[in-house]
Design an enzyme around this catalytic site. Structure first.
Site, PDB file in Angstrom:
ATOM      1  N   SER A 135       0.857  -1.178   0.000  1.00 20.22           N
ATOM      2  CA  SER A 135       0.000   0.000   0.000  1.00 20.22           C
ATOM      3  C   SER A 135       0.897   1.233   0.000  1.00 20.22           C
ATOM      4  CB  SER A 135      -0.939  -0.038   1.214  1.00 20.22           C
ATOM      5  OG  SER A 135      -1.754   1.108   1.259  1.00 20.22           O
ATOM      6  N   TYR A 149      -4.603   8.530  -6.353  1.00 14.24           N
ATOM      7  CA  TYR A 149      -3.694   7.539  -5.774  1.00 14.24           C
ATOM      8  C   TYR A 149      -4.161   7.142  -4.378  1.00 14.24           C
ATOM      9  CZ  TYR A 149       0.816   5.376  -4.547  1.00 14.24           C
ATOM     10  OH  TYR A 149       1.807   4.504  -4.167  1.00 14.24           O
ATOM     11  N   LYS A 153      -5.369   3.469  -2.830  1.00 16.18           N
ATOM     12  CA  LYS A 153      -4.675   2.844  -1.701  1.00 16.18           C
ATOM     13  C   LYS A 153      -5.582   2.711  -0.476  1.00 16.18           C
ATOM     14  CE  LYS A 153      -0.655   2.176  -3.677  1.00 16.18           C
ATOM     15  NZ  LYS A 153      -0.141   0.814  -3.943  1.00 16.18           N
TER      16      LYS A 153
END
Length: 280
Positions: A135, A149, A153
């Site tokens: 992660s 992003y 994650k």
């Protein structure tokens, strides 16, 4: 090879995936190193008797199935899956096109789902296995210019946290790895795409922020080779950690997030606790 683990690693064509593959090989384990280009993987990881290089597009479920079958044909099992492959779409939310945002989710979230879905039947039959998913501190703390992003994650972390309870009865462990800034290829032009749109209200901040991200590439403080070595340690722990916060910068970030969450809970404790239905 009787006591050796079999690692299945995505994104092993460059960056951290190469370091993880080489660390596993150096430890005497077997490695299935995968990437979009088998030639690139071979060129980066090198040659070894206990290495299988397989082409894999993590966004394609059929490709994941083929890669897993190849791994089983060669080694008979998969002990450790490392969901490592990913990319970075940088930019303010409104300036990222819908297609860019979707592609970020397809790769960083959908990709690990595809590969894990292909590997899990193998691990269930074995009644053993370890799923390690890379992660980021962006999966714990959001920040400007990282909305796509971070969304990918954060989703990855929620999936992994939930998956843990589903697969533990089969002897399968899970670990979420949350790296800080490591000197990998993530910020290079091969792995980072910037917002396709331009909105005047964001223009000045974009002009300031993008060069700062570009200048960071190759200057990150943390060593991916050391992280790869740490993963070898984690893979041999029983039980392995549910989370591994990687890098001093990541430790500081996660600690601060925990403090901030507790402070928010405390600030609104009375209001939050007064929402129950008033039973007659």
């Amino acid at each position: 090879m009787a006591d050796a683990k079999v690692w299945f690693i995505t994104g092993a064509g460059r960056g951290m995936g190469v370091d993880i593959a080489q660390a596993a090989l150096a430890a005497g384990d077997a490695v299935v190193a995968t990437g979009r280009s088998a030639e690139a993987v071979s060129g980066s990881v090198g040659e070894a008797e206990n290495l299988l290089v397989v082409e894999l597009d993590i966004t394609n479920p059929a490709s994941a199935d083929v890669a897993v079958r190849a791994a089983i044909e060669r080694f008979g099992r998969i002990d450790v899956l490392v969901n490592n492959a990913g990319n970075f779409f940088a930019g303010f939310f409104e300036e990222l096109s819908p297609e860019q945002f979707d592609q970020q989710l397809v790769t960083n979230l959908g990709g690990p789902l595809n590969v894990t879905r292909a590997v899990l039947p193998v691990m269930r039959r074995q009644r053993s296995g370890h799923i390690i998913t890379i992660s980021s501190t962006a999966g714990i703390v959001g920040q400007a210019f990282c909305s796509a992003y971070a969304a990918s994650k954060f989703g990855l972390e929620g999936w992994m946290e939930s998956l843990r309870f589903e697969v533990e009865p089969f002897g399968i462990d899970t670990t979420i790895v949350e790296p800080g800034f490591f000197r990998t290829d993530l910020l290079t032009k091969e792995s980072t795409a910037y917002a396709a749109l331009s909105i005047e209200d964001y223009a000045q901040r974009t002009a300031e922020t993008r060069p700062a991200w570009e200048a960071m590439s190759g200057k990150q403080n943390n060593d991916p080779v050391k992280l790869a070595s740490a993963l070898m340690t984690i893979a041999n722990e029983k039980p392995p950690p549910l989370r591994f916060v990687a890098g001093a910068d990541a430790v500081e970030t996660v600690e601060q997030k925990a403090k901030d969450l507790l402070a928010q809970v405390e600030a609104y404790r009375d209001l939050s606790s007064a929402l129950a239905i008033d039973e007659p």
